[in-house]
Design a protein around this motif. Structure first.
Motif, PDB file in Angstrom:
ATOM      1  N   GLY A 156       0.561  -1.146  -0.094  1.00 49.37           N
ATOM      2  CA  GLY A 156      -0.520   0.017   0.106  1.00 49.37           C
ATOM      3  C   GLY A 156       1.206   1.394   0.361  1.00 49.37           C
ATOM      4  N   ALA A 157       1.652   1.414   0.743  1.00 48.98           N
ATOM      5  CA  ALA A 157       2.907   2.914   0.684  1.00 48.98           C
ATOM      6  C   ALA A 157       3.409   2.945  -0.732  1.00 48.98           C
ATOM      7  CB  ALA A 157       3.976   2.516   2.022  1.00 48.98           C
ATOM      8  N   HIS A 158       3.187   1.748  -1.349  1.00 50.38           N
ATOM      9  CA  HIS A 158       4.376   1.729  -2.424  1.00 50.38           C
ATOM     10  C   HIS A 158       3.342   2.337  -3.571  1.00 50.38           C
ATOM     11  CE1 HIS A 158       7.520   1.037  -5.452  1.00 50.38           C
ATOM     12  NE2 HIS A 158       6.084   0.591  -6.396  1.00 50.38           N
ATOM     13  N   LEU A 159       1.740   1.798  -3.524  1.00 48.68           N
ATOM     14  CA  LEU A 159       0.759   1.898  -3.978  1.00 48.68           C
ATOM     15  C   LEU A 159       0.920   3.837  -4.628  1.00 48.68           C
ATOM     16  CD1 LEU A 159      -1.187   1.217  -5.960  1.00 48.68           C
ATOM     17  CD2 LEU A 159      -2.793   0.812  -4.985  1.00 48.68           C
ATOM     18  N   VAL A 160       0.625   4.400  -2.959  1.00 48.85           N
ATOM     19  CA  VAL A 160       0.792   5.595  -2.799  1.00 48.85           C
ATOM     20  C   VAL A 160       1.669   5.961  -3.380  1.00 48.85           C
ATOM     21  CG1 VAL A 160       0.260   7.272  -0.689  1.00 48.85           C
ATOM     22  CG2 VAL A 160      -1.166   5.011  -1.117  1.00 48.85           C
ATOM     23  N   ALA A 161       2.908   6.283  -3.148  1.00 49.98           N
ATOM     24  CA  ALA A 161       3.971   7.004  -3.325  1.00 49.98           C
ATOM     25  C   ALA A 161       4.292   7.370  -4.845  1.00 49.98           C
ATOM     26  CB  ALA A 161       4.703   6.318  -2.523  1.00 49.98           C
ATOM     27  N   LYS A 162       3.136   6.049  -5.942  1.00 50.68           N
ATOM     28  CA  LYS A 162       3.961   6.193  -6.911  1.00 50.68           C
ATOM     29  C   LYS A 162       3.476   7.951  -7.924  1.00 50.68           C
ATOM     30  CE  LYS A 162       3.902   3.219  -9.913  1.00 50.68           C
ATOM     31  NZ  LYS A 162       5.375   2.984 -10.134  1.00 50.68           N
ATOM     32  N   ARG A 163       4.296   8.420  -8.754  1.00 51.45           N
ATOM     33  CA  ARG A 163       3.799   9.399  -9.388  1.00 51.45           C
ATOM     34  C   ARG A 163       2.772   9.388 -10.088  1.00 51.45           C
ATOM     35  NH1 ARG A 163       5.911  10.365 -13.739  1.00 51.45           N
ATOM     36  NH2 ARG A 163       5.899  12.852 -13.626  1.00 51.45           N
ATOM     37  N   GLU A 164       2.431   8.213 -10.783  1.00 53.81           N
ATOM     38  CA  GLU A 164       2.204   7.418 -11.912  1.00 53.81           C
ATOM     39  C   GLU A 164       0.457   8.306 -11.332  1.00 53.81           C
ATOM     40  OE1 GLU A 164       5.798   5.643 -12.925  1.00 53.81           O
ATOM     41  OE2 GLU A 164       4.523   6.170 -11.209  1.00 53.81           O
ATOM     42  N   VAL A 165       0.234   7.685  -9.503  1.00 50.01           N
ATOM     43  CA  VAL A 165      -1.104   8.192  -9.060  1.00 50.01           C
ATOM     44  C   VAL A 165      -1.573   9.246  -8.916  1.00 50.01           C
ATOM     45  CG1 VAL A 165      -2.439   7.326  -7.192  1.00 50.01           C
ATOM     46  CG2 VAL A 165      -0.861   5.561  -7.825  1.00 50.01           C
ATOM     47  N   ASP A 166      -2.782   9.697  -9.378  1.00 50.77           N
ATOM     48  CA  ASP A 166      -2.984  11.286  -9.301  1.00 50.77           C
ATOM     49  C   ASP A 166      -4.292  11.244  -8.373  1.00 50.77           C
ATOM     50  OD1 ASP A 166      -2.182  12.209 -11.556  1.00 50.77           O
ATOM     51  OD2 ASP A 166      -3.114  10.745 -12.707  1.00 50.77           O
ATOM     52  N   LYS A 167      -4.540  10.301  -7.225  1.00 56.57           N
ATOM     53  CA  LYS A 167      -5.091  10.471  -6.344  1.00 56.57           C
ATOM     54  C   LYS A 167      -5.538   9.461  -5.212  1.00 56.57           C
ATOM     55  CE  LYS A 167     -10.264  10.933  -4.513  1.00 56.57           C
ATOM     56  NZ  LYS A 167      -9.917  12.722  -3.912  1.00 56.57           N
ATOM     57  N   VAL A 168      -5.635   9.574  -3.774  1.00 55.36           N
ATOM     58  CA  VAL A 168      -5.712   8.393  -3.132  1.00 55.36           C
ATOM     59  C   VAL A 168      -6.638   8.014  -2.463  1.00 55.36           C
ATOM     60  CG1 VAL A 168      -4.890   7.059  -1.149  1.00 55.36           C
ATOM     61  CG2 VAL A 168      -3.595   7.717  -3.039  1.00 55.36           C
ATOM     62  N   SER A 169      -7.635   7.671  -2.465  1.00 53.47           N
ATOM     63  CA  SER A 169      -9.258   7.165  -1.820  1.00 53.47           C
ATOM     64  C   SER A 169      -9.301   6.388  -0.637  1.00 53.47           C
ATOM     65  CB  SER A 169     -10.228   7.631  -2.541  1.00 53.47           C
ATOM     66  OG  SER A 169     -11.715   7.330  -1.947  1.00 53.47           O
ATOM     67  N   PHE A 170      -9.211   7.066   0.337  1.00 52.24           N
ATOM     68  CA  PHE A 170      -8.193   5.503   1.885  1.00 52.24           C
ATOM     69  C   PHE A 170      -9.300   5.853   2.543  1.00 52.24           C
ATOM     70  CE2 PHE A 170      -6.343   5.087   5.724  1.00 52.24           C
ATOM     71  CZ  PHE A 170      -6.172   4.027   5.939  1.00 52.24           C
ATOM     72  N   THR A 171      -9.822   4.759   3.095  1.00 53.04           N
ATOM     73  CA  THR A 171     -10.889   4.528   4.648  1.00 53.04           C
ATOM     74  C   THR A 171     -10.179   3.756   5.574  1.00 53.04           C
ATOM     75  OG1 THR A 171     -13.049   4.783   3.611  1.00 53.04           O
ATOM     76  CG2 THR A 171     -12.933   3.801   5.559  1.00 53.04           C
ATOM     77  N   GLY A 172      -9.863   3.955   6.535  1.00 48.18           N
ATOM     78  CA  GLY A 172      -9.127   3.171   7.534  1.00 48.18           C
ATOM     79  C   GLY A 172      -8.695   4.066   9.240  1.00 48.18           C
ATOM     80  N   SER A 173      -6.933   3.707   9.397  1.00 53.55           N
ATOM     81  CA  SER A 173      -7.301   4.875  10.769  1.00 53.55           C
ATOM     82  C   SER A 173      -6.725   5.683  10.727  1.00 53.55           C
ATOM     83  CB  SER A 173      -5.928   3.642  11.842  1.00 53.55           C
ATOM     84  OG  SER A 173      -4.536   4.061  10.655  1.00 53.55           O
ATOM     85  N   THR A 174      -6.455   6.552  11.675  1.00 56.73           N
ATOM     86  CA  THR A 174      -6.573   7.960  12.361  1.00 56.73           C
ATOM     87  C   THR A 174      -4.890   8.167  11.420  1.00 56.73           C
ATOM     88  OG1 THR A 174      -8.407   8.821  12.494  1.00 56.73           O
ATOM     89  CG2 THR A 174      -6.452  10.255  13.051  1.00 56.73           C
TER      90      THR A 174
END
Length: 498
Positions: A224-242
């Motif tokens: 998940g951390a690798h996915l979120v950090a990728k520059r090709e990802v324009d937006k992250v929508s996350f539900t989970g812990s604060t």
């Protein structure tokens, strides 16, 4: 406890069990790593699933990037995308029984609870299909020099990360809006509950979504951390812990990626002095510890007038003490297991903290003695709770409720707002307009009067550390759009031909 009645090899497609869905195809994972999926009702693993490595994540993101940059999906009309969403809804509706059983198998949701909430996924697809077919993705505004056309463009490649507790309903909020907007998506399924998202991929394939529009991998926190950090990802929508949400927000801030966060809650139910006891209890009890309290909107703090404290505590404790704890596959079970051993230990730790800080246990208070396997905790009620206590301040995510007394409405509102969170809340009263006036004063994203409701056309999300942004309704669609203004000059007058 009955034997575990879910057989993944006979109930799930082999692709769902052993592959990822990338670029319109079921592909073998590049990683050889796997992880067991544990049944909370038995405490035993019932299947193992592959875990994505960074290469698998890269392939999924690359497919989504190509589909967005060169594919047809972002350039389709909203009405055309709506057709695909409608077909996905039909495919999903045909799998309702399976999806309910998956939810119960993976995380122990009582089967009646799963049956009730699984259909919300198809309802979300239907809502956003209708909205996409009518939404003004382009409008014109007059300017001094001519006109400006406001074009609402899809934000791009989006990473969708929903938690283990309610994977399908929460994912449906994100996915339906993202697809309606014209985004392409990479879904990170959690290893604790991997199958919901993969069955959704089956539905997308059946509906004929173009390759790369929807991609699904199963990944842990590192993936998940690798996915979120990728520059090709324009937006992250996350539900989970604060805590995890803050890490994701920092990662996105570093490259100014768009982010929506739906995080924790410590929601308060305010029982006003004119509320009738029995109707209030009937409406409130189901939402104080639904799914063993493992839902972010659970009303885990109950604020009652001091003059009625004893009456309410006694009546509520009797009801909670009488709830049936047991096998989640039994339709009469009201409280099933917690999702994992880690959750069990966490909840027991909070119960001990409440006891040590001086709160009074009126029912429950420990691990269920009637279950020698699985992760069962007794439904627990604390009275004599003050807002400084740990159990009143931190999200427990278990069947534990705190009852707090107040002297007047101003104090009740102050207590409700005395939290780092602001996700949900309820007000109970015999006067609906008084309830509305009180609700307006609570700093929380959603408040219901005399019950609790969530609807596809209404935004859901939190104030303060409960998150950023909204899901559901037109607001949820807008979260996946960028506004582009294109200025055009006034039309030149035509030269008249003699």
């Amino acid at each position: 406890m009955s034997s575990f009645p879910f057989d993944p090899k006979s109930e799930l497609n082999g692709n769902v069990l052993s592959r990822f869905y990338i670029d319109g195809q079921w592909v073998q994972p590049g990683s050889h790593e796997s992880v067991p999926v544990v049944a909370p009702s038995t405490g035993q693993a019932f299947v193992s699933v592959p875990l994505a490595d960074s290469g698998d994540v890269d392939k999924a993101v690359d497919a989504a990037r190509r589909a967005f940059d060169t594919g047809s999906w972002p350039r389709m009309s909203g009405a055309k995308r709506a057709d695909y969403l409608g077909k996905m809804s039909v495919a999903l509706a045909s799998r309702m029984t399976l999806l309910s059983r998956i939810w119960t198998a993976e995380v122990g949701a009582p089967i009646w609870f799963a049956n009730m909430f699984v259909p919300t996924a198809a309802a979300m697809l239907d809502y956003y299909a209708e909205l996409a077919s009518t939404f003004a993705f382009e409008e014109s505004r007059a300017t001094r020099g001519g006109e400006a056309r406001i074009v609402r463009q899809p934000v791009g490649v989006t990473a969708l990360i929903a938690p283990w507790n309610a994977q399908l309903p929460i994912l449906s909020y994100k996915l339906s809006a993202a697809l309606a907007a014209g985004c392409t998506v990479v879904i990170k399924a959690p290893p604790e509950a991997p199958f919901d998202a993969l069955v959704v991929a089956e539905c997308a394939h059946e509906a004929g979504l173009p390759p790369g529009v929807l991609n699904v991998i199963t990944a842990d926190a590192n993936g998940g951390a690798h996915l979120v950090a990728k520059r090709e990802v324009d937006k992250v929508s996350f539900t989970g812990s604060t805590a995890t949400g803050k890490v994701i927000a920092r990662t996105c801030a570093d490259r100014l990626a768009r982010v929506t966060l739906e995080l924790g809650g410590k929601s308060a139910a305010i029982v006003l002095d004119d509320a009738e006891l029995n109707p209030t209890l009937a409406a409130l009890v189901p939402f104080t510890m639904p799914f063993s309290g493992q839902i972010c909107f659970a009303q885990t703090r109950i604020l009652v007038p001091r003059s009625r404290e004893r009456e309410f505590v006694e009546a509520y404790s009797v009801i909670i003490g009488g709830l049936k704890v047991g096998d989640p596959w039994d339709m009469t079970t009201q409280i099933g297991p917690l999702a994992s051993r880690r959750q069990l230990e966490r909840v027991i730790g909070y119960i001990e903290a409440g006891r040590n800080e001086g709160a009074q246990i009126t029912t429950g208070g420990g691990r269920s003695s009637q279950h020698d396997q699985g992760f069962f905790v007794e439904p627990t009620v604390f009275a004599s709770v003050t807002s400084e206590m740990t159990i009143a301040r931190e999200e427990i995510f278990g069947p534990v409720v705190s009852i707090i007394a107040y002297d007047d409405v101003d104090q009740a509102v102050a207590l409700a707002n005395d939290t780092d969170f602001g996700l949900s809340g309820t007000v109970f009263t015999s006067d609906v307009e008084r309830g509305y006036a009180t609700a307006r004063r609570i700093r929380t994203g959603n408040v219901s009067v005399n019950g609790l409701e969530m609807a596809p056309n209404v935004p859901f999300g939190g104030f303060k550390q409960s998150g950023i942004g909204r899901e559901g309704g037109p607001e949820g669609l807008s979260a996946f759009l960028e506004d582009q203004a294109i200025y055009l000059p006034a039309a030149s007058p035509r030269v008249r031909q003699e």
